[in-house]
Write a protein that holds these residues in place. Structure first.
Motif, PDB file in Angstrom:
ATOM      1  N   SER A 162      45.877  49.534  46.637  1.00 17.67           N
ATOM      2  CA  SER A 162      46.970  49.135  47.534  1.00 17.67           C
ATOM      3  C   SER A 162      46.483  48.947  48.958  1.00 17.67           C
ATOM      4  N   VAL A 163      47.149  48.031  49.668  1.00 14.90           N
ATOM      5  CA  VAL A 163      46.887  47.787  51.090  1.00 14.90           C
ATOM      6  C   VAL A 163      48.232  47.727  51.804  1.00 14.90           C
ATOM      7  N   LYS A 164      48.350  48.436  52.886  1.00 10.12           N
ATOM      8  CA  LYS A 164      49.593  48.435  53.656  1.00 10.12           C
ATOM      9  C   LYS A 164      49.644  47.171  54.512  1.00 10.12           C
ATOM     10  N   VAL A 165      50.652  46.334  54.268  1.00  8.34           N
ATOM     11  CA  VAL A 165      50.749  45.054  54.975  1.00  8.34           C
ATOM     12  C   VAL A 165      52.209  44.769  55.322  1.00  8.34           C
ATOM     13  N   PRO A 166      52.452  43.927  56.339  1.00  8.39           N
ATOM     14  CA  PRO A 166      53.819  43.490  56.639  1.00  8.39           C
ATOM     15  C   PRO A 166      54.335  42.562  55.546  1.00  8.39           C
ATOM     16  N   ASP A 167      55.634  42.306  55.549  1.00 11.02           N
ATOM     17  CA  ASP A 167      56.215  41.340  54.613  1.00 11.02           C
ATOM     18  C   ASP A 167      55.558  39.982  54.787  1.00 11.02           C
ATOM     19  N   GLY A 168      55.383  39.271  53.687  1.00 10.96           N
ATOM     20  CA  GLY A 168      54.833  37.923  53.763  1.00 10.96           C
ATOM     21  C   GLY A 168      54.145  37.539  52.472  1.00 10.96           C
ATOM     22  N   ASN A 169      53.546  36.363  52.471  1.00  6.73           N
ATOM     23  CA  ASN A 169      52.746  35.883  51.341  1.00  6.73           C
ATOM     24  C   ASN A 169      51.271  36.108  51.643  1.00  6.73           C
ATOM     25  N   TYR A 170      50.548  36.560  50.627  1.00  7.74           N
ATOM     26  CA  TYR A 170      49.134  36.879  50.816  1.00  7.74           C
ATOM     27  C   TYR A 170      48.300  36.213  49.720  1.00  7.74           C
ATOM     28  N   LYS A 171      47.330  35.416  50.174  1.00  8.76           N
ATOM     29  CA  LYS A 171      46.391  34.804  49.230  1.00  8.76           C
ATOM     30  C   LYS A 171      45.345  35.852  48.874  1.00  8.76           C
ATOM     31  N   VAL A 172      45.185  36.076  47.585  1.00  7.01           N
ATOM     32  CA  VAL A 172      44.261  37.100  47.099  1.00  7.01           C
ATOM     33  C   VAL A 172      43.157  36.425  46.299  1.00  7.01           C
ATOM     34  N   LYS A 173      41.920  36.775  46.631  1.00 10.61           N
ATOM     35  CA  LYS A 173      40.768  36.302  45.872  1.00 10.61           C
ATOM     36  C   LYS A 173      40.049  37.523  45.321  1.00 10.61           C
ATOM     37  N   VAL A 174      39.874  37.564  44.011  1.00 13.53           N
ATOM     38  CA  VAL A 174      39.152  38.673  43.394  1.00 13.53           C
ATOM     39  C   VAL A 174      37.930  38.129  42.678  1.00 13.53           C
ATOM     40  N   GLU A 175      36.826  38.833  42.842  1.00 13.67           N
ATOM     41  CA  GLU A 175      35.615  38.503  42.093  1.00 13.67           C
ATOM     42  C   GLU A 175      35.500  39.528  40.978  1.00 13.67           C
ATOM     43  N   LEU A 176      35.672  39.074  39.752  1.00 13.69           N
ATOM     44  CA  LEU A 176      35.681  39.962  38.598  1.00 13.69           C
ATOM     45  C   LEU A 176      34.313  39.980  37.934  1.00 13.69           C
ATOM     46  N   GLY A 177      33.949  41.128  37.384  1.00 14.93           N
ATOM     47  CA  GLY A 177      32.671  41.275  36.709  1.00 14.93           C
ATOM     48  C   GLY A 177      31.859  42.420  37.297  1.00 14.93           C
ATOM     49  N   ALA A 178      30.735  42.706  36.654  1.00 12.28           N
ATOM     50  CA  ALA A 178      29.872  43.796  37.115  1.00 12.28           C
ATOM     51  C   ALA A 178      28.429  43.510  36.708  1.00 12.28           C
ATOM     52  N   LYS A 179      27.500  44.071  37.470  1.00 10.64           N
ATOM     53  CA  LYS A 179      26.083  43.867  37.172  1.00 10.64           C
ATOM     54  C   LYS A 179      25.654  44.573  35.899  1.00 10.64           C
ATOM     55  N   LYS A 180      26.255  45.729  35.643  1.00  9.67           N
ATOM     56  CA  LYS A 180      25.713  46.587  34.593  1.00  9.67           C
ATOM     57  C   LYS A 180      26.612  46.733  33.368  1.00  9.67           C
ATOM     58  N   LYS A 181      27.699  45.974  33.300  1.00  6.59           N
ATOM     59  CA  LYS A 181      28.533  46.060  32.100  1.00  6.59           C
ATOM     60  C   LYS A 181      29.319  44.774  31.906  1.00  6.59           C
ATOM     61  N   ALA A 182      29.685  44.509  30.667  1.00  9.59           N
ATOM     62  CA  ALA A 182      30.584  43.396  30.365  1.00  9.59           C
ATOM     63  C   ALA A 182      32.006  43.799  30.737  1.00  9.59           C
ATOM     64  N   GLY A 183      32.824  42.791  31.046  1.00  7.84           N
ATOM     65  CA  GLY A 183      34.186  43.088  31.478  1.00  7.84           C
ATOM     66  C   GLY A 183      35.228  42.264  30.747  1.00  7.84           C
ATOM     67  N   ASN A 184      36.420  42.799  30.704  1.00  2.00           N
ATOM     68  CA  ASN A 184      37.600  42.071  30.229  1.00  2.00           C
ATOM     69  C   ASN A 184      38.740  42.553  31.104  1.00  2.00           C
ATOM     70  N   THR A 185      39.163  41.696  32.026  1.00  2.00           N
ATOM     71  CA  THR A 185      40.035  42.140  33.114  1.00  2.00           C
ATOM     72  C   THR A 185      41.315  41.332  33.180  1.00  2.00           C
ATOM     73  N   THR A 186      42.412  42.038  33.307  1.00  2.00           N
ATOM     74  CA  THR A 186      43.718  41.449  33.607  1.00  2.00           C
ATOM     75  C   THR A 186      44.160  41.974  34.965  1.00  2.00           C
ATOM     76  N   VAL A 187      44.713  41.087  35.795  1.00  2.00           N
ATOM     77  CA  VAL A 187      45.181  41.485  37.123  1.00  2.00           C
ATOM     78  C   VAL A 187      46.689  41.281  37.192  1.00  2.00           C
ATOM     79  N   ARG A 188      47.385  42.330  37.573  1.00  2.00           N
ATOM     80  CA  ARG A 188      48.823  42.250  37.816  1.00  2.00           C
ATOM     81  C   ARG A 188      49.084  42.743  39.229  1.00  2.00           C
ATOM     82  N   ALA A 189      50.179  42.301  39.824  1.00  2.00           N
ATOM     83  CA  ALA A 189      50.482  42.640  41.215  1.00  2.00           C
ATOM     84  C   ALA A 189      51.873  43.252  41.320  1.00  2.00           C
TER      85      ALA A 189
END
Length: 414
Positions: A59-86
């Motif tokens: 979580s991040v404390k922010v004022p009301d508004g729209n926020y563009k979110v960019k996530v880089e998924l993955g890891a150097k040392k393991k395989a991943g399977n990721t779902t993102v919900r907000a």
């Protein structure tokens, strides 16, 4: 601004993150548990251990508004399977598979809001809403899946993008807890990072109580030309009793209030007829309509006022009938006893959708937007394929890793 343990040692950094409009978090570095004083960190669940496959929230404390979110998924040392919900389980990214050492960039917009309308007025939240992530002072991301893997998070304020505001009841609301779900929290999956979705629906509401609780008033504080307001009402309106109630007066009058207010801001209003209840005829082949004149009343207002209309009433009838008497239960909250903690009895709800059902209804709404040729259709993600409710996705292959927060109490309304 790179958030890591070196910066955490600096007291001067703390107030800056609380007021900034852009945030960057290196998730390969240690991050704190959330507190209002710090203004960011792991939240709700414990911080994940290294190489853990447990879900986590940030979580991040922010004022009301729209926020563009960019996530880089993955890891150097393991395989991943990721779902993102907000926020309240809004699906943003689903089942992204990354090999060991492989990374995938995903981008989306999250709307963050509070109940405040102005310094003196606020939305009249129901008691059950007061703990919802959708109404607090934080932007919260949930990272879930078989092996959630996140390298970095970038969050940037962006109020220039069009916003889709959702108005409705328990079939639309961001259901905070498993196993309940609604199309409003799934439709976010199908729009690109140039569109935001702000869901103001709540369980048990009618068009009239939505207005009385100042929810449209809240929307009007940020509604602008180029935005959209999508309304689905009917399930609870049909149960109102007393002078002036019913499909052809009280209901249609309230729909006109929505139309006039939205158009006064240069925004576009869209109607959705109410989704069907799962009530089959004696032959167990045909859905019986339980909404009386309400779908017809909405269609009449839409035609008279030139409002684009998505006929979820017809589409969900086709959907249930295509699944059949038994398999249609798989789209709703039908679960045997002991499926969820504290659930001693079976759940058999023929109104409220589970994640699979909500996902399918969201596809119907997106398909309706395409068929109406609304400009909004240009922002539908490229991986959306045309959807026919007479040929729904197979519930057996639908993949949803449940959030940790579950509540077997039925939402308001029916």
């Amino acid at each position: 601004m790179q958030v890591n343990k070196k910066f955490l040692a600096s007291l001067a950094f703390v107030p800056m993150i609380a007021s900034a409009q852009t945030f960057d978090f290196d998730m390969t570095e240690n991050q704190p548990l959330y507190s209002d004083e710090i203004g960011y960190g792991y939240d709700i669940l414990p911080a994940p251990a290294k190489k853990s496959n447990e879900p986590f929230y940030f979580s991040v404390k922010v004022p009301d508004g729209n926020y563009k979110v960019k996530v880089e998924l993955g890891a150097k040392k393991k395989a991943g399977n990721t779902t993102v919900r907000a926020e309240g389980r809004r699906l943003m990214v689903e089942n992204v598979i990354t090999k060991k050492g492989e990374f995938a960039d995903c981008e989306f917009v999250v709307n963050k809001r509070s109940p405040m309308i102005n310094e003196k007025e606020r939305v009249r939240l129901k008691q059950r809403e007061k703990g919802y992530l959708s109404w607090d002072d934080k932007l919260t991301l949930e990272f879930n899946g078989d092996a959630p893997s996140v390298k970095s998070i970038h969050i940037e304020r962006d109020d220039s993008c069009p916003t889709i505001y959702l108005c409705g009841n328990s079939t639309v609301v961001d259901q905070n807890n498993e196993p309940w779900a609604s199309w409003g929290q799934m439709i976010t999956r199908w729009f690109n990072a140039d569109v935001s979705v702000s869901n103001h629906a709540e369980s048990g509401l009618t068009a009239g109580s939505f207005l009385a609780q100042k929810r449209l008033e809240k929307i009007m504080t940020t509604l602008k030309a180029g935005d959209y307001v999508i309304c689905e009402f009917g399930h609870n309106d049909e149960k109102e009793k007393g002078p002036g109630t019913g499909a052809w007066y009280h209901y249609t009058r309230n729909l006109k209030i929505f139309i006039d207010n939205v158009r006064s801001k240069g925004a576009t209003i869209v109607f959705c007829t109410p989704t069907q209840r799962r009530r089959f005829s004696n032959d167990k082949k045909t859905i019986i309509d339980t909404h009386g004149d309400f779908p017809a009343a909405m269609r009449t207002v839409a035609e008279r006022e030139n409002v684009p209309l998505i006929d979820l009433n017809d589409m969900t009838r086709d959907f249930f009938e295509a699944l059949g008497y038994e398999d249609s239960k798989r789209a709703l909250v039908h679960y045997p006893a002991n499926t969820f903690p504290g659930q001693n009895e079976a759940l058999a709800d023929n109104t409220h959708f589970n994640p699979y059902g909500a996902y399918e209804v969201a596809k119907m709404v997106v398909m309706g937007i395409k068929e109406l040729k609304l400009p909004l259709a240009d922002d539908i993600r490229a991986d959306f394929t045309d959807f026919d409710p007479k040929h729904p996705d197979n519930w057996k292959t639908f993949k949803w890793v449940p959030a940790k927060n579950a509540d077997i109490m039925k939402p308001d309304g029916n």
